[in-house]
Write an enzyme that holds these catalytic residues in place. Sequence first.
Site, short mmCIF file in Angstrom:
data_model
loop_
_atom_site.label_atom_id
_atom_site.label_comp_id
_atom_site.label_asym_id
_atom_site.label_seq_id
_atom_site.Cartn_x
_atom_site.Cartn_y
_atom_site.Cartn_z
NE ARG A 182 -5.96 -0.20 2.22
CZ ARG A 182 -5.06 0.29 3.07
NH1 ARG A 182 -5.15 -0.03 4.34
NH2 ARG A 182 -4.11 1.10 2.67
CB SER A 255 -2.12 1.24 -2.38
OG SER A 255 -1.28 1.79 -1.42
CD GLU A 352 -6.31 0.00 -1.36
OE1 GLU A 352 -6.18 0.88 -2.22
OE2 GLU A 352 -6.16 0.20 -0.16
N1 EPU Z 1 8.89 -0.52 -0.72
C1 EPU Z 1 9.93 -0.58 -1.65
N2 EPU Z 1 9.73 0.00 -2.87
C2 EPU Z 1 8.58 0.63 -3.18
C3 EPU Z 1 7.53 0.70 -2.24
C4 EPU Z 1 7.72 0.11 -1.00
O1 EPU Z 1 10.98 -1.14 -1.38
O2 EPU Z 1 8.49 1.13 -4.32
C5 EPU Z 1 9.12 -1.12 0.61
C6 EPU Z 1 9.27 -0.03 1.68
O3 EPU Z 1 10.59 0.38 1.80
C7 EPU Z 1 8.79 -0.74 2.91
C8 EPU Z 1 7.69 -1.67 2.39
O4 EPU Z 1 7.95 -1.83 1.00
O5 EPU Z 1 9.79 -1.53 3.47
C9 EPU Z 1 6.29 -1.11 2.61
O6 EPU Z 1 6.16 0.17 1.99
P1 EPU Z 1 5.30 1.36 2.64
O7 EPU Z 1 5.70 1.55 4.07
O8 EPU Z 1 5.39 2.53 1.76
O9 EPU Z 1 3.81 0.80 2.70
P2 EPU Z 1 2.96 -0.08 1.68
O10 EPU Z 1 2.75 -1.41 2.31
O11 EPU Z 1 3.50 -0.04 0.32
C10 EPU Z 1 0.70 0.58 2.83
C11 EPU Z 1 -0.65 1.10 2.43
C12 EPU Z 1 -0.59 2.59 2.12
C13 EPU Z 1 -0.09 3.32 3.36
C14 EPU Z 1 1.30 2.76 3.73
C15 EPU Z 1 1.88 3.37 4.98
C16 EPU Z 1 -1.78 -0.81 1.35
C17 EPU Z 1 -2.35 -1.34 0.10
N3 EPU Z 1 -1.16 0.39 1.26
O12 EPU Z 1 1.55 0.72 1.70
O13 EPU Z 1 -1.92 3.03 1.84
O14 EPU Z 1 -0.01 4.71 3.17
O15 EPU Z 1 1.18 1.33 3.95
O16 EPU Z 1 1.30 2.83 6.09
O17 EPU Z 1 -1.90 -1.44 2.41
C18 EPU Z 1 -3.44 3.47 0.07
O18 EPU Z 1 -4.14 2.58 0.56
O19 EPU Z 1 -3.79 4.11 -0.95
C19 EPU Z 1 -2.18 3.79 0.71
C20 EPU Z 1 -1.36 4.70 0.21
#
Ligand code: EPU
Length: 358
Positions: A182, A255, A352
């Site tokens: 990012r 995010s 972010e």
């Molecule tokens: N998780 C939870 N509870 C929650 C949210 C997440 O337990 O409320 C757990 C999920 O089960 C998973 C882990 O946390 O094991 C990661 O969650 P997720 O796969 O949804 O991805 P993230 O790391 O929360 C990042 C990006 C998103 C992108 C997703 C999918 C960042 C800041 N965000 O989110 O990007 O869509 O991966 O690849 O890196 C954005 O930038 O606006 C965005 C949505």
Amino acid sequence: MTYIPIQSLDRLRLSIKMNIQEYVPLAKYTTFKIGGPARYFCAAKSEDDILEAVRFAKEKKIPVMVIGGGSNLLVSDAGFNGLIIRCGIKGIEFKDAGKRSVLIEAGAGEDWEDLVAQAVERGLYGVENLSAIPGTVGASPVQNIGAYGFDVSGSIDMVRALDTKTMKFVKFSNSECNFSYRNSRFKHEKGRYIVSKVTYRLAKEGKADASYKDLVEYFGKRKIADPTLKQVRQAVIEVRKAKLPDWRSWGTAGSFFKNPLIDAEHFKRLKREYPEIPGFPEADGRIKVPLGWIIDKVCNSKGLTIGNVSTYEKQALVVVAKPGATATEVIGFANEIMRRVKEKTGIQVEAEVEWAVA
Ligand code: EPU
């Protein structure tokens, strides 16, 4: 007879030519749908427009901020006391680049999702996992957009931008963009460069990557062992739809925070306390921890609502705002989340979302 000084006439001509508007409410230009007016606002349609708009701001000695789709932006309630340039440079060209790849040259104002749709339609690999991300082409290198195991830096060949210091357009190769999670040189040297065009290099042949947890689950349920390019795109669109709020109906910027990178010792300590905590090692030895998990499982704050602002009930990393919410409320809410995370884990969270205030 009154004489108007030549200088004033020049300025008048300039603002008419560039269509610089004054006191333009910014809320409708952001997916948060929040924020006061821009003192000056320019909808730039060409590199010349950008150049002239920056000259205008330099002359007035006011700050400049560039916006694309406004999908990662929170504008302060008082607005922006400077010039907002909304980059609307259009054009997408596909250029054959030999046996293996195709170059896509796109204007910064093109819609990112349109570009992905066209690339996948033509059978090109490299951006399918980045389907359905709101925003523009110009924003893609700035914040190195990423999702489902891919960062756009893996597909960027070249970025063209105005260097506002020298007032010349310059080109950056992929390695010169200094991409990381990012982040990019365009973010490090904040305000110095204005992206006008991005060239992506996509592969004519390849294998769609469905190794991200959510995609493994999606295809597992459907018993599809070897998904095609189009199937991966479809899966990403459906997974996003199920997990993330639709910005057309919610005030949100996706995010709100970055996933933190912590050192191995810190991670070990957290693992002792929270054995289930996920962690992903980075090349530099640090561990990336999903903050959504921490806000949800450690801070018990998924779906937390204070006034008009909440963490999204299906994804705690995402902040959503009801109509009527103010930027002050959103910031207050974000600070509360940051305080909770710090208290429980010692992690200093970073936003972010960009913050437009001047
Ligand atoms: N998780 C939870 N509870 C929650 C949210 C997440 O337990 O409320 C757990 C999920 O089960 C998973 C882990 O946390 O094991 C990661 O969650 P997720 O796969 O949804 O991805 P993230 O790391 O929360 C990042 C990006 C998103 C992108 C997703 C999918 C960042 C800041 N965000 O989110 O990007 O869509 O991966 O690849 O890196 C954005 O930038 O606006 C965005 C949505």
